[in-house]
Motif scaffolding. Structure first.
Motif, PDB file in Angstrom:
ATOM      1  N   ILE A 135      95.094  85.931  64.048  1.00  0.00           N
ATOM      2  CA  ILE A 135      94.600  84.542  64.214  1.00  0.00           C
ATOM      3  C   ILE A 135      93.835  84.705  65.387  1.00  0.00           C
ATOM      4  O   ILE A 135      92.457  84.073  65.195  1.00  0.00           O
ATOM      5  N   LYS A 136      93.841  85.347  66.493  1.00  0.00           N
ATOM      6  CA  LYS A 136      92.868  85.323  67.684  1.00  0.00           C
ATOM      7  C   LYS A 136      91.625  85.921  67.168  1.00  0.00           C
ATOM      8  O   LYS A 136      90.469  85.381  67.647  1.00  0.00           O
ATOM      9  N   ASN A 137      91.459  86.823  66.429  1.00  0.00           N
ATOM     10  CA  ASN A 137      90.172  87.619  66.126  1.00  0.00           C
ATOM     11  C   ASN A 137      89.464  86.765  64.774  1.00  0.00           C
ATOM     12  O   ASN A 137      88.211  86.981  64.592  1.00  0.00           O
ATOM     13  N   ASN A 138      90.189  86.043  63.902  1.00  0.00           N
ATOM     14  CA  ASN A 138      89.617  85.489  62.907  1.00  0.00           C
ATOM     15  C   ASN A 138      89.820  83.991  62.752  1.00  0.00           C
ATOM     16  O   ASN A 138      89.411  83.472  61.669  1.00  0.00           O
ATOM     17  N   TYR A 139      90.307  83.167  63.860  1.00  0.00           N
ATOM     18  CA  TYR A 139      90.500  81.747  63.640  1.00  0.00           C
ATOM     19  C   TYR A 139      89.358  81.059  63.374  1.00  0.00           C
ATOM     20  O   TYR A 139      89.339  79.986  62.405  1.00  0.00           O
ATOM     21  N   ASN A 140      87.913  81.436  63.679  1.00  0.00           N
ATOM     22  CA  ASN A 140      86.855  80.754  63.236  1.00  0.00           C
ATOM     23  C   ASN A 140      86.729  80.769  61.761  1.00  0.00           C
ATOM     24  O   ASN A 140      86.335  79.739  61.157  1.00  0.00           O
ATOM     25  N   GLN A 141      86.837  81.851  61.440  1.00  0.00           N
ATOM     26  CA  GLN A 141      86.763  82.184  60.160  1.00  0.00           C
ATOM     27  C   GLN A 141      87.550  81.431  59.143  1.00  0.00           C
ATOM     28  O   GLN A 141      87.436  80.973  57.780  1.00  0.00           O
ATOM     29  N   LEU A 142      88.988  81.490  59.660  1.00  0.00           N
ATOM     30  CA  LEU A 142      89.948  80.708  58.812  1.00  0.00           C
ATOM     31  C   LEU A 142      89.670  79.259  58.754  1.00  0.00           C
ATOM     32  O   LEU A 142      90.007  78.711  57.868  1.00  0.00           O
ATOM     33  N   LEU A 143      89.170  78.819  60.049  1.00  0.00           N
ATOM     34  CA  LEU A 143      89.098  77.332  60.182  1.00  0.00           C
ATOM     35  C   LEU A 143      87.921  76.977  59.172  1.00  0.00           C
ATOM     36  O   LEU A 143      87.672  75.804  58.498  1.00  0.00           O
ATOM     37  N   SER A 144      86.922  77.708  58.964  1.00  0.00           N
ATOM     38  CA  SER A 144      85.920  77.428  58.002  1.00  0.00           C
ATOM     39  C   SER A 144      86.103  77.530  56.614  1.00  0.00           C
ATOM     40  O   SER A 144      85.680  76.517  56.112  1.00  0.00           O
ATOM     41  N   GLY A 145      87.271  78.525  56.387  1.00  0.00           N
ATOM     42  CA  GLY A 145      87.654  78.491  55.129  1.00  0.00           C
ATOM     43  C   GLY A 145      88.582  77.288  54.820  1.00  0.00           C
ATOM     44  O   GLY A 145      88.492  76.609  53.669  1.00  0.00           O
ATOM     45  N   LEU A 146      89.438  76.822  55.805  1.00  0.00           N
ATOM     46  CA  LEU A 146      90.245  75.439  55.789  1.00  0.00           C
ATOM     47  C   LEU A 146      89.443  74.361  55.586  1.00  0.00           C
ATOM     48  O   LEU A 146      89.651  73.558  54.410  1.00  0.00           O
ATOM     49  N   GLY A 147      88.145  74.212  56.176  1.00  0.00           N
ATOM     50  CA  GLY A 147      87.327  73.225  56.133  1.00  0.00           C
ATOM     51  C   GLY A 147      86.846  73.207  54.689  1.00  0.00           C
ATOM     52  O   GLY A 147      86.808  71.911  54.261  1.00  0.00           O
ATOM     53  N   THR A 148      86.394  74.196  53.897  1.00  0.00           N
ATOM     54  CA  THR A 148      85.910  74.147  52.706  1.00  0.00           C
ATOM     55  C   THR A 148      87.074  73.783  51.512  1.00  0.00           C
ATOM     56  O   THR A 148      86.621  72.868  50.773  1.00  0.00           O
TER      57      THR A 148
END
Length: 726
Positions: A512-525
């Motif tokens: 989560i720490k290393n990939n939260y930006n990526q996960l948030l972007s995917g969640l936004g989409t």
């Protein structure tokens, strides 16, 4: 007349340069795979990296291309070039005859091989061992073609998968016993910590190339690519890129060989006794059957066979082996022994057969990043080794205690139990231990330790040294030596050396720490796609639902046809048809390309799919209202529209609302399906992360929790709205 002709030519030249410059200046859209490490993958810094990315960027730099590179996934990329949505393809694409009918390919930039791999401990060294078993492979790949061609011969079953992570999950769970994939992909997975083993040589199946659509205006890119690529090979840039991502073999320096590959010395004994170590993997160690194997074992046997002399190997332990040679109980010793000046006083050595480093290892989680951090701690090393000598010469400088061990397994167990804080051993030996599941890490760069050689007692058995050197030269010449190095000692310094891992991705928190930006972007989409498509689906559903109960038969038939067609076609096919099929259809009719954005295509597909189901919800809700109410209203002279608006619909909406909430949840889940066209929503984001770090269980657990939380919150919000409306 001449003046007019010159003016005409000048005009033509001007037009050529203007339009030529415009075409040359256009941005070139290049598409690639989403997750095919080490050729292309999204790193923890949220940027795409890999062999294909580096090569195409270098070509673009040399040819002054203005490129826009996107990563929709392999199938999506291929279809995008065919549909005119992209100009070129750089995605580890194997050149095949069917593809050459559709694409124009560049010169090949990588010769690929496929390899069979298994979980460690389930070693399969030949295809005949697969009898009655199931082997996994990705659908539509060269590996699948190869396996299909030999499955009847060796009597095994082939199971196909859409993605590599699903195949690897099946291998991990034991539902398949082996899998086949491209060699660099498997090597990258192993380097990332996957507990896999490759015990067979790869099968050459083809070559990768850059491609454009056949007959398109972008065929000039092929010539540019070939010219730039040829220059890259000449000046060494290509080799640098390949070394960066695929690594080099474990041999650190070229070993000098004084032997004659074509000569054979005359044995002076009927049989030579060779002493060796008992536990120094991967040089010598016992396999599951109790038989001694390893690099040293295979090397001395191959040399004996090539030179025509007989040997008997006694695995007695390192110190015992040296003593046996000194006391003439053995004729020679091969035990991963480093050549030193002190030992040269006692032994005669062969040409060195391996060069290595020694390296410090600690238990995972230990706070040691330099030798200074060892102060007050206890460090272990095997007695009489280069590691022991190095630690002994530096212990006063760094303030640690040195503990000697007679053999590796005891030393490694001591580190595991905490009785020592660190240990030092040969780099390939430690690499092997870690591959076998030892929870160690090597935080400090290795130290050069010299060269390893075969030894005899000084002044004795000179023919044995000569035969060893001649045999080594012959094995190098015919490639046997390189195969042994690759089998036992090869290490890679690929992508992991080109990035700093500051966060441990083997934990859920680290992921989560290393990939939260990526996960948030995917969640936004995902959320945007769900909300927009559901809003449109509500409009479509209400319209066709009302048509389904209309007095007009034509409207009812139209509604029925719409619902049956949309519900009768899988959502993935609807999305694929909209994204790839429609542009191709338009181009075939008009001759002009009409690409559709992946988000727009996904929105249309989800809206149509959701609209068909909502239409049925509306129809059912309206028909659930007692028919007598409509009849009573109409008998009083109230118009149909007014009756629907004032009497029927208010009651029907209350009945429909729970189903609307359910359909919204389904629409949110269905966003995972449209990832097939390359849209990077939450699920696709997770797959991209897994392709980099292979933490599939943890990553899918994170995704499941995210979906569960979002759906639970939205459901509760919708139920609160339902209560208010009631």
């Amino acid at each position: 007349m001449k003046t007019k002709f010159k003016a005409f030519l000048l005009t033509l030249v001007s037009v050529f340069f203007v339009f030529g410059a415009r075409v040359a200046a256009d941005t070139i859209d290049i598409v690639s795979d989403t997750a095919y490490a080490p050729f292309e993958f999204k790193d923890s810094d949220q940027t795409y990296k890999g062999i294909d990315v580096d090569i195409i960027n270098e070509v673009a730099k040399r040819k002054n291309w203005d490129i826009n590179m996107t990563f929709p996934g392999f199938d999506a990329a291929v279809n995008a070039v065919q549909a005119g949505q992209a100009d070129a393809l750089m995605a580890g694409t194997t050149v095949t005859e069917p593809r050459q009918k559709v694409f124009t390919f560049s010169d090949t930039y990588y010769d690929t091989a496929v390899v069979l791999y298994t979980k460690k401990g389930n070693d399969i060294t030949k295809y005949s061992q697969l009898k009655g078993k199931t082997v996994g492979v990705k659908n539509g790949t060269a590996a699948q073609t190869f396996l299909d061609n030999i499955k009847k011969k060796y009597n095994f079953k082939v199971k196909t998968f859409d993605t590599g992570d699903l195949m690897n999950n099946s291998l991990d769970s034991g539902s398949i016993v082996a899998a086949m994939d491209d060699e660099p992909v498997v090597q990258f997975a192993i380097k990332q910590g996957k507990n896999y083993a490759i015990n067979m040589d790869g099968e050459k199946v083809g070559s990768f190339a850059f491609a454009v659509k056949k007959g398109s205006q972008y065929e000039y890119l092929i010539k540019d690519f070939n010219e730039a690529f040829a220059d890259m090979k000449k000046d060494g840039t290509y080799d640098e890129i390949m070394t960066k991502w695929l690594g080099k073999e474990a041999t650190i320096a070229k070993l000098e060989s004084t032997g004659d590959a074509n000569a054979k010395a005359q044995p002076q004994k009927e049989q030579y006794v060779i002493a060796s170590d008992t536990s120094f993997a991967p040089f010598e160690y016992q396999d599951d059957s109790g038989k001694y194997t390893g690099f040293d074992m295979d090397l001395i046997k191959a040399i004996a066979k090539q030179q025509g002399f007989k040997i008997k190997i006694n695995n007695v332990g390192f110190d015992a082996a040296l003593n046996a040679v000194q006391s003439s109980q053995a004729d020679g010793a091969i035990a991963g022994m480093t050549i030193t000046d002190e030992r040269k006083g006692t032994f005669d050595f062969s040409d060195p057969y391996y060069t290595t480093n020694i390296i410090l290892a600690i238990k995972k989680g230990t706070d040691v990043s330099s030798y200074k951090d060892l102060k007050g701690k206890t460090v272990g090393a095997k007695n009489g080794t280069s590691s022991y000598d190095f630690l002994a010469s530096n212990k006063d400088k760094y303030g640690y205690k040195l503990k000697a061990f007679d053999e590796a397994s005891t030393m490694y167990d001591s580190l595991n139990s905490g009785s020592i804080d660190a240990l030092m051993d040969d780099e390939p030996v430690l690499a092997y231990a870690i591959q076998q599941g030892r929870q160690f890490e090597t935080p400090i760069k290795g130290e050069p330790s010299g060269q390893v050689g075969f030894a005899v007692k000084k002044g004795t058995n000179p023919e044995l040294i000569e035969m060893f050197n001649n045999g080594m030269a012959a094995l190098k010449e015919d490639g046997t030596y390189d195969k042994l190095v690759k089998k036992y000692l090869a290490t890679s310094t690929g992508a992991e050396d080109n990035k700093e891992k500051t966060i441990d991705e083997t934990t859920i928190l680290g992921l989560i720490k290393n990939n939260y930006n990526q996960l948030l972007s995917g969640l936004g989409t995902t959320l945007s796609l769900t909300l927009i498509s559901f809003a449109i689906a509500m409009i479509i559903g209400i319209i066709f639902g009302m048509m389904a109960v209309a007095p007009n038969k034509v409207l009812r038939v139209m509604s029925s046809v719409f619902v049956d067609v949309v519900r009768g076609i899988p959502l993935m096919i609807v999305a694929a048809f909209i994204f790839w099929g429609i542009p191709n259809l338009i181009e075939s009719i008009t001759g002009k390309q009409s690409p559709i954005n992946d988000f727009v295509a996904a929105t249309i597909a989800l809206s149509l799919n959701g609209g068909a189901y909502i239409a049925e919800i509306v129809r059912g809700g309206i028909e659930a209202v007692p028919g007598g109410q409509m009849e009573a209203s109409r008998s009083l002279g109230i118009p149909y529209k007014t009756t629907m608006r004032k009497i029927v619909l208010p009651q029907a909406v209350k009945l429909m609302l729970p189903n609307f909430i359910n359909q919204f949840v389904i629409s949110l889940k269905d966003t995972t399906i449209v990832s097939a066209i390359g849209l990077v929503e939450l699920f696709q984001t997770g797959k991209i992360i897994i392709a980099r770090n292979y933490q599939s269980f943890r990553m899918y657990a994170i995704l499941a929790i995210i979906y569960l939380v979002i759906i639970t919150l939205l459901t509760k919000l919708a139920k609160r709205l339902e209560k208010r409306l009631k």
